[in-house]
Enzyme design. Structure first.
Site, mmCIF file in Angstrom:
data_model
loop_
_atom_site.group_PDB
_atom_site.id
_atom_site.type_symbol
_atom_site.label_atom_id
_atom_site.label_comp_id
_atom_site.label_asym_id
_atom_site.label_seq_id
_atom_site.Cartn_x
_atom_site.Cartn_y
_atom_site.Cartn_z
ATOM 1 N N ASN A 156 0.715 -1.336 -0.184
ATOM 2 C CA ASN A 156 -0.050 0.044 -0.030
ATOM 3 C C ASN A 156 0.818 1.400 -0.246
ATOM 4 O O ASN A 156 2.209 1.342 0.055
ATOM 5 C CB ASN A 156 -0.804 -0.181 1.179
ATOM 6 C CG ASN A 156 -0.101 -0.278 2.494
ATOM 7 O OD1 ASN A 156 0.521 0.829 2.840
ATOM 8 N ND2 ASN A 156 -0.314 -1.168 3.227
ATOM 9 N N ASP A 181 -3.661 -10.350 13.092
ATOM 10 C CA ASP A 181 -3.776 -8.982 13.695
ATOM 11 C C ASP A 181 -2.808 -8.690 14.728
ATOM 12 O O ASP A 181 -3.035 -9.264 15.899
ATOM 13 C CB ASP A 181 -5.314 -8.780 14.074
ATOM 14 C CG ASP A 181 -5.729 -7.369 14.072
ATOM 15 O OD1 ASP A 181 -4.756 -6.525 15.044
ATOM 16 O OD2 ASP A 181 -6.762 -7.101 13.673
HETATM 17 N N1 CTP Z 1 -3.154 -3.500 12.634
HETATM 18 C C1 CTP Z 1 -2.468 -4.568 12.707
HETATM 19 N N2 CTP Z 1 -2.374 -5.704 12.334
HETATM 20 C C2 CTP Z 1 -3.324 -6.119 11.231
HETATM 21 C C3 CTP Z 1 -4.081 -4.980 10.686
HETATM 22 C C4 CTP Z 1 -4.183 -3.652 11.403
HETATM 23 O O1 CTP Z 1 -1.740 -4.309 13.825
HETATM 24 N N3 CTP Z 1 -3.302 -7.247 10.455
HETATM 25 C C5 CTP Z 1 -3.394 -2.190 13.393
HETATM 26 C C6 CTP Z 1 -2.995 -1.110 12.279
HETATM 27 O O2 CTP Z 1 -1.681 -0.850 12.410
HETATM 28 C C7 CTP Z 1 -3.896 -0.256 12.849
HETATM 29 C C8 CTP Z 1 -5.052 -0.862 13.306
HETATM 30 O O3 CTP Z 1 -4.648 -2.131 13.440
HETATM 31 O O4 CTP Z 1 -3.244 0.384 14.400
HETATM 32 C C9 CTP Z 1 -6.232 -0.655 12.249
HETATM 33 O O5 CTP Z 1 -5.919 -1.124 10.936
HETATM 34 P P1 CTP Z 1 -6.797 -0.909 9.623
HETATM 35 O O6 CTP Z 1 -6.302 -1.671 8.596
HETATM 36 O O7 CTP Z 1 -7.393 0.516 9.711
HETATM 37 O O8 CTP Z 1 -8.017 -1.880 10.591
HETATM 38 P P2 CTP Z 1 -8.893 -2.924 9.902
HETATM 39 O O9 CTP Z 1 -9.769 -3.204 11.165
HETATM 40 O O10 CTP Z 1 -8.246 -3.847 9.163
HETATM 41 O O11 CTP Z 1 -10.005 -1.891 9.358
HETATM 42 P P3 CTP Z 1 -10.405 -1.907 7.607
HETATM 43 O O12 CTP Z 1 -11.571 -2.795 7.825
HETATM 44 O O13 CTP Z 1 -10.636 -0.460 7.468
HETATM 45 O O14 CTP Z 1 -9.358 -2.370 6.778
#
Ligand code: CTP
Length: 422
Positions: free
Chosen positions: A209, A326
């Site tokens: 990204n 995550d």
């Molecule tokens: N994050 C993480 N590990 C992942 C995905 C996300 O640690 N596999 C952390 C990011 O560093 C950030 C937070 O979680 O601090 C939110 O990330 P984001 O991508 O916005 O969250 P999602 O819940 O995946 O949201 P979306 O559905 O909008 O992608």
């Protein structure tokens, strides 16, 4: 402008590194400081007072009997109102004078008469630096509360190689910024993630990204300035490592996850629960985890070992994706977790989506980027969302925002010996 409205008295002593002090004046001014220069007589053999006068826009003082000072007491007048006396370069002779409280010229007298903090950036030949007498003097001035910056190691003006080079002007300014930052995270350990991740599809392609890592790196730097011991787990980016920060480079989300688990001393048990490892926690487990990285949610289930070929007429290759771990949820879900801060880039309904994200990951604070086009920019605007309220940090440079954010987070941390409120 991180030294905005700071008044720096710059002492220049007689070493060849004095030529770098001209650049130092410029860098200090670029950071917002006002610079007043005092030179020793030996320094004027290397660079003329005129050079420093032209650069600093202030009269340069070299003589204790200078009648331009109203009360004819330059050594007193000069440091009153100064935020700091920085001597760069500081010769072996000057450090020796400091160690013994000698005051036989304007600069050494000023150093003795000062009310402000004193920082020195030694510069000398490696043999001079290594001499027991010099080392004794350096140890003595540190004991007396003087901050010693460097020296660096490397090529020396005399053609030799070793320790004794003056720190580069920009690095000195960076140290000064750190010096003036209140130590709100003193004694704290911080782990951060920053940048994008890269999930390979084949040896030359992947899913990534547009995250530049700038915000995460700026926060790591601000944490270090605030006195924390900082570990930065960084996805692919070409950004330089902030001074004093331990950096671990990773590429994929899985690697980022593993590096974070290790840095946070979290072990997975066979039952799948996560706990803090006793072995590593003793060395200092983190008080704070800030997840700034834009982690790829998915990766290719089976990346190809060889480059996928187009082959005319063949069906398009199907890409099977699996979910990445995550990282933030894993740290927040461990037993006795550090204070966890998440980040979010939302395109709509910032507050509601941010609050949802905060709850889902069970973290006390979520920081939402206002406007989703923040990737790669040097400025940003943030919304801090906690259980009860939101706080807006208005648009500013990422370094300024990082400092404000770190101050806000520091105020939320439980005292270091009380982890029960996390
Ligand atoms: N994050 C993480 N590990 C992942 C995905 C996300 O640690 N596999 C952390 C990011 O560093 C950030 C937070 O979680 O601090 C939110 O990330 P984001 O991508 O916005 O969250 P999602 O819940 O995946 O949201 P979306 O559905 O909008 O992608």
């Amino acid at each position: 402008m991180e030294l905005q409205s700071r008044r720096i008295l710059l002492g220049v002593t007689g070493g060849i590194a004095a030529y770098k002090s001209a650049e130092l004046v410029r860098e200090l001014q670029r950071a917002g400081a006002t610079v007043q220069v005092v030179m020793t007589r030996a320094a004027t053999e290397f660079v003329t007072p005129l050079t420093f006068q032209a650069l600093s826009g202030q009269p340069v003082f070299t003589d204790p009997w200078d009648l331009r000072v109203d009360n004819a007491m330059a050594h007193i007048e000069l440091t009153r109102g100064a935020d700091g006396l920085l001597v760069a370069p500081a010769t072996a002779d000057f450090v020796a004078k400091l160690a013994h409280g000698l005051a036989d010229d304007l600069l050494s007298t000023t150093a003795l008469a000062r009310e402000c903090p004193l920082l020195v950036a030694p510069a000398m030949n490696r043999q001079m630096w290594g001499q027991p007498a010099t080392q004794r003097n350096v140890a003595r001035v540190i004991e007396d509360g003087v901050t010693v910056l460097g020296p660096d190691s490397g090529d020396q003006a005399c053609g030799e190689v070793g320790a004794g080079r003056m720190m580069e002007p920009l690095a000195i300014v960076e140290e000064l910024v750190a010096f003036f930052t209140p130590k709100r995270l003193a004694g704290r350990r911080v782990v951060l993630t920053a940048g994008p991740t890269f999930e390979p599809i084949d040896p030359v392609r992947g899913i990534t990204n547009l995250s530049s890592g700038k915000m995460g790196f700026a926060i790591a730097r601000a944490c270090r300035h605030a006195g924390a011991e900082v570990t930065l787990v960084a996805g692919p980016t070409t950004l330089p490592t902030p001074a004093g920060v331990r950096r671990i480079d990773v590429s994929t989300a899985q690697q980022m996850h593993d590096a974070v688990m290790q840095a946070c001393a979290i072990e997975s048990s066979p039952a799948g629960t996560r706990s803090r490892s006793e072995a590593t926690t003793a060395q200092g487990r983190p008080d704070l985890f800030i997840a700034v990285a834009a982690v790829a949610d998915w990766r290719a289930a089976t990346p190809s070992g060889s480059k996928l070929k187009k082959r005319d007429g063949a069906t398009l290759p199907a890409l099977e994706l699996v979910l990445n771990p995550d990282i933030l949820a894993a740290v927040a879900g461990a037993t006795d977790p550090p204070f966890c801060v998440g980040f979010a880039a939302e395109s709509e309904d910032l507050e509601r989506n941010g609050q949802d994200k905060r709850r889902r990951r069970n973290v006390p604070l979520l920081v939402a980027n206002i406007g989703h086009q923040t990737f790669g920019r040097d400025d940003n605007e943030l919304l801090l969302i906690d259980e009860r309220a939101t706080r807006r940090l208005p648009r500013a440079g990422k370094h300024e925002l990082a400092r404000a954010l770190v101050e806000d987070i520091a105020a939320r941390l439980p005292p270091s010996n009380d982890r029960s409120r996390r």
